[in-house]
Design a protein around this motif. Sequence first.
Motif, PDB file in Angstrom:
ATOM      1  N   GLU A 146       2.064   6.031 -17.191  1.00  0.00           N
ATOM      2  CA  GLU A 146       2.072   4.812 -16.379  1.00  0.00           C
ATOM      3  C   GLU A 146       2.929   4.985 -15.123  1.00  0.00           C
ATOM      4  O   GLU A 146       2.556   4.542 -14.038  1.00  0.00           O
ATOM      5  N   THR A 147       4.075   5.631 -15.277  1.00  0.00           N
ATOM      6  CA  THR A 147       4.972   5.832 -14.141  1.00  0.00           C
ATOM      7  C   THR A 147       4.320   6.705 -13.084  1.00  0.00           C
ATOM      8  O   THR A 147       4.346   6.380 -11.890  1.00  0.00           O
ATOM      9  N   VAL A 148       3.717   7.809 -13.504  1.00  0.00           N
ATOM     10  CA  VAL A 148       3.042   8.702 -12.555  1.00  0.00           C
ATOM     11  C   VAL A 148       1.917   7.953 -11.835  1.00  0.00           C
ATOM     12  O   VAL A 148       1.774   8.061 -10.609  1.00  0.00           O
ATOM     13  N   ALA A 149       1.145   7.166 -12.562  1.00  0.00           N
ATOM     14  CA  ALA A 149       0.046   6.410 -11.955  1.00  0.00           C
ATOM     15  C   ALA A 149       0.562   5.415 -10.923  1.00  0.00           C
ATOM     16  O   ALA A 149       0.015   5.309  -9.815  1.00  0.00           O
ATOM     17  N   VAL A 150       1.623   4.690 -11.259  1.00  0.00           N
ATOM     18  CA  VAL A 150       2.187   3.694 -10.338  1.00  0.00           C
ATOM     19  C   VAL A 150       2.734   4.371  -9.083  1.00  0.00           C
ATOM     20  O   VAL A 150       2.518   3.899  -7.959  1.00  0.00           O
ATOM     21  N   LEU A 151       3.437   5.482  -9.255  1.00  0.00           N
ATOM     22  CA  LEU A 151       4.007   6.175  -8.095  1.00  0.00           C
ATOM     23  C   LEU A 151       2.918   6.741  -7.195  1.00  0.00           C
ATOM     24  O   LEU A 151       3.039   6.680  -5.957  1.00  0.00           O
ATOM     25  N   LYS A 152       1.837   7.242  -7.788  1.00  0.00           N
ATOM     26  CA  LYS A 152       0.713   7.732  -6.980  1.00  0.00           C
ATOM     27  C   LYS A 152       0.074   6.585  -6.198  1.00  0.00           C
ATOM     28  O   LYS A 152      -0.260   6.740  -5.026  1.00  0.00           O
ATOM     29  N   GLN A 153      -0.075   5.427  -6.851  1.00  0.00           N
ATOM     30  CA  GLN A 153      -0.639   4.259  -6.170  1.00  0.00           C
ATOM     31  C   GLN A 153       0.253   3.818  -5.013  1.00  0.00           C
ATOM     32  O   GLN A 153      -0.222   3.281  -4.023  1.00  0.00           O
ATOM     33  N   ALA A 154       1.558   4.067  -5.142  1.00  0.00           N
ATOM     34  CA  ALA A 154       2.518   3.688  -4.097  1.00  0.00           C
ATOM     35  C   ALA A 154       2.581   4.733  -2.982  1.00  0.00           C
ATOM     36  O   ALA A 154       3.383   4.597  -2.060  1.00  0.00           O
ATOM     37  N   GLY A 155       1.758   5.781  -3.063  1.00  0.00           N
ATOM     38  CA  GLY A 155       1.710   6.775  -2.009  1.00  0.00           C
ATOM     39  C   GLY A 155       2.705   7.906  -2.163  1.00  0.00           C
ATOM     40  O   GLY A 155       2.931   8.669  -1.231  1.00  0.00           O
ATOM     41  N   LEU A 156       3.315   8.027  -3.345  1.00  0.00           N
ATOM     42  CA  LEU A 156       4.264   9.112  -3.586  1.00  0.00           C
ATOM     43  C   LEU A 156       3.566  10.271  -4.294  1.00  0.00           C
ATOM     44  O   LEU A 156       2.463  10.120  -4.814  1.00  0.00           O
ATOM     45  N   ALA A 157       4.224  11.431  -4.304  1.00  0.00           N
ATOM     46  CA  ALA A 157       3.655  12.635  -4.894  1.00  0.00           C
ATOM     47  C   ALA A 157       4.540  13.119  -6.038  1.00  0.00           C
ATOM     48  O   ALA A 157       5.383  13.985  -5.848  1.00  0.00           O
ATOM     49  N   PRO A 158       4.381  12.552  -7.251  1.00  0.00           N
ATOM     50  CA  PRO A 158       5.206  12.982  -8.386  1.00  0.00           C
ATOM     51  C   PRO A 158       4.983  14.461  -8.713  1.00  0.00           C
ATOM     52  O   PRO A 158       3.849  14.916  -8.795  1.00  0.00           O
ATOM     53  N   LEU A 159       6.088  15.190  -8.879  1.00  0.00           N
ATOM     54  CA  LEU A 159       6.023  16.611  -9.202  1.00  0.00           C
ATOM     55  C   LEU A 159       6.475  16.896 -10.633  1.00  0.00           C
ATOM     56  O   LEU A 159       5.915  17.749 -11.304  1.00  0.00           O
ATOM     57  N   ASP A 160       7.507  16.187 -11.082  1.00  0.00           N
ATOM     58  CA  ASP A 160       8.097  16.466 -12.385  1.00  0.00           C
ATOM     59  C   ASP A 160       8.716  15.188 -12.937  1.00  0.00           C
ATOM     60  O   ASP A 160       9.296  14.403 -12.183  1.00  0.00           O
ATOM     61  N   VAL A 161       8.576  14.977 -14.242  1.00  0.00           N
ATOM     62  CA  VAL A 161       9.171  13.815 -14.901  1.00  0.00           C
ATOM     63  C   VAL A 161      10.012  14.311 -16.074  1.00  0.00           C
ATOM     64  O   VAL A 161       9.537  15.095 -16.893  1.00  0.00           O
ATOM     65  N   THR A 162      11.253  13.846 -16.136  1.00  0.00           N
ATOM     66  CA  THR A 162      12.137  14.166 -17.249  1.00  0.00           C
ATOM     67  C   THR A 162      12.463  12.875 -17.981  1.00  0.00           C
ATOM     68  O   THR A 162      12.945  11.920 -17.371  1.00  0.00           O
TER      69      THR A 162
END
Length: 113
Positions: free
Chosen positions: A50-66
């Motif tokens: 969910e976090t990756v999806a929301v950040l992508k929708q906000a125009g960000l480029a998630p690379l890594d999640v810890t």
Amino acid sequence: MTDKPKKPHHVYTLVVQVGRKPDDGLPEGATGAGLVCYASGVDEAEAVRETVAVLKQAGLAPLDVTGHGTADERRAAGHEIGTEESALMARALAENAVIVAQIEAFYGDDQDG
């Protein structure tokens, strides 16, 4: 009509590293950023998705999640959780949402440590 019982949601603390993307809203000269997020989910994997999806929708480029676990897991590990952080976690749970609590821009070689 039988409804399946809903699985309880928990709030997970996630640290997300993002790279640069056109119009991402990060400061000029930044090479990326680190975000502290509180995300609701039935498990940590769902919270990450969910976090990756929301950040992508906000125009960000998630690379890594810890993942850093739930509030209870963090307390058991010796973390102190203040009232402001607890309030943001409660909001994430109540709204079944992803809350971005902190953004720190990286410059130059900041991502390397």
